[in-house]
Design an enzyme around this catalytic site. Structure first.
Site, short mmCIF file in Angstrom:
data_model
loop_
_atom_site.label_atom_id
_atom_site.label_comp_id
_atom_site.label_asym_id
_atom_site.label_seq_id
_atom_site.Cartn_x
_atom_site.Cartn_y
_atom_site.Cartn_z
N SER A 98 31.71 12.44 20.12
CA SER A 98 31.32 11.37 19.21
C SER A 98 32.35 10.23 19.11
O SER A 98 33.03 9.90 20.08
CB SER A 98 31.01 11.97 17.82
OG SER A 98 30.32 11.06 16.99
N ASP A 212 19.15 13.63 17.02
CA ASP A 212 20.37 13.07 16.43
C ASP A 212 20.01 12.06 15.35
O ASP A 212 19.33 11.06 15.61
CB ASP A 212 21.20 12.40 17.53
CG ASP A 212 22.62 12.06 17.09
OD1 ASP A 212 22.82 11.72 15.92
OD2 ASP A 212 23.52 12.12 17.95
N HIS A 240 23.08 15.75 16.12
CA HIS A 240 24.34 15.16 16.56
C HIS A 240 25.32 16.24 17.00
O HIS A 240 26.07 16.05 17.95
CB HIS A 240 24.92 14.33 15.43
CG HIS A 240 26.04 13.43 15.83
ND1 HIS A 240 25.85 12.35 16.67
CD2 HIS A 240 27.37 13.44 15.52
CE1 HIS A 240 27.03 11.73 16.86
NE2 HIS A 240 27.94 12.38 16.19
#
Length: 260
Positions: A98, A212, A240
Site C-alpha cells: 500500500s 478494495d 485492501h
C-alpha cells in the site's frame, strides 16, 4: 529460513524477501505480516523492518522535516538501502504494501534498480489520490480504529476477533509520542513529482483486492500499465488487505512471481 524485523542472518541460497508494511495508523511490521510470515518463511529468508514513522521508527533519525508522500517514500527507500548494506545483502526481492511499503518499494526501484530482482506491490502502492481525511486521528478512540481497520477487509464479520485485537494494539501504537505528527505529515498535500514509473525496469507484480474499499482496482491497473514490466493480478474476494482476506492466494502469487 529466518524472519527478522531488522538485522538478519541469511541462511538460504535464494535471495532474501524484504517485506515492507502498509501505512495505516498504529501499524508495525510484525502485526502487518503476522498472517503470512509462517508460510512465507518456508520459502524465503524474510526481513520485515518497521518503516520510518511507524513502530520503533516513529521518531527515528531521518524523519525530521519530512512532508508529503514522496518525501517519506524516498526516506524509506534510503532506510531499506541502509538495511541491505548493513547486512551485506547485495540484491533482494521486495513485497511492498500500500501507501507506505508499496510507495517505498517503487522509490527504491527508481533509485537503486540493481538492488532488487523482482517486486510485488499491493493496493495501488500509494499511486492513487490522497485520502479525503486522515483516518483515526480526528477521533482517536478504539471504536474509530476498529472502523478504520474494518474498511481494509472485504467482510469484517469474517475477521471480527482479529479486528478487535488489532484495534487494541494499534490504538496504543498510534497514540505514542510523535506518531500523530508523523502520520499527518505523510499525507500532507505537497507539490512534488511522482516516481517516474516508465523508468523502472524491474519486473513488478501489482496485486489488488477485488473488493478494495480504500483504493479502486483502476489505480493498480494504471500502475501496471505504466510500468515497462508490470503485471496486474486482481485477487477475487479480497479487500485492501489481500494477505488477510486471501492469505493462501497471496502467498502463492508472491511465491510464483518471485521464484519465476
Amino acid at each position: 529460513m529466518s524472519v527478522a524485523t531488522e538485522d538478519v542472518a541469511v541462511t538460504g541460497a535464494d535471495l532474501p524477501l524484504v517485506l515492507l508494511h502498509g501505512g495505516g495508523p498504529g501499524v508495525d511490521a510484525v502485526s502487518n505480516w503476522a498472517a503470512v510470515t509462517t508460510r512465507l518463511r518456508t520459502e524465503f529468508d524474510c526481513v520485515a523492518p518497521d518503516l520510518l514513522g511507524f513502530g520503533v521508527q516513529v521518531t527515528a533519525a531521518g524523519t525530521e522535516g519530512l512532508e508529503g508522500p514522496r518525501a517519506w517514500a524516498d526516506a524509506r527507500a534510503r532506510q531499506v538501502l541502509d538495511l541491505l548494506d548493513r547486512n551485506g545483502l547485495g540484491k533482494v526481492n521486495l513485497v511492498g504494501n500500500s501507501a507506505a511499503g508499496g510507495a517505498a518499494a517503487l522509490a527504491l526501484l527508481a533509485i537503486a534498480p540493481d538492488r532488487v530482482r523482482r517486486a510485488v506491490v499491493m493496493g495501488g502502492a500509494g499511486t492513487g489520490p490522497l485520502p479525503a481525511a486522515v483516518p483515526f486521528y480526528g477521533e482517536p478512540t478504539k471504536e474509530s480504529m476498529r472502523a478504520t481497520l474494518a474498511r481494509l477487509v472485504a467482510d469484517e464479520s469474517v475477521h471480527g476477533d482479529l479486528l478487535d485485537e488489532l484495534a487494541d494494539f494499534r490504538v496504543r501504537q498510534a497514540l505514542r509520542p510523535g506518531a500523530e505528527e508523523a502520520f499527518r505529515s505523510m499525507f500532507a498535500a505537497v507539490d512534488a513529482p511522482a516516481v517516474d514509473l516508465a523508468s523502472i525496469t524491474t519486473p513488478v507484480l501489482a496485486l489488488h483486492g477485488e473488493h478494495d474499499r480504500v483504493s479502486p482496482v483502476e489505480v493498480s491497473r494504471r500502475l501496471a500499465a505504466a510500468l515497462p514490466h508490470g503485471r496486474l493480478e486482481v485477487v477475487a474476494g479480497a479487500g485492501h488487505w489481500i494477505h488477510i482476506d486471501r492469505p493462501d492466494e497471496f502467498c502463492a502469487l508472491v511465491g510464483e512471481f518471485i521464484s519465476s
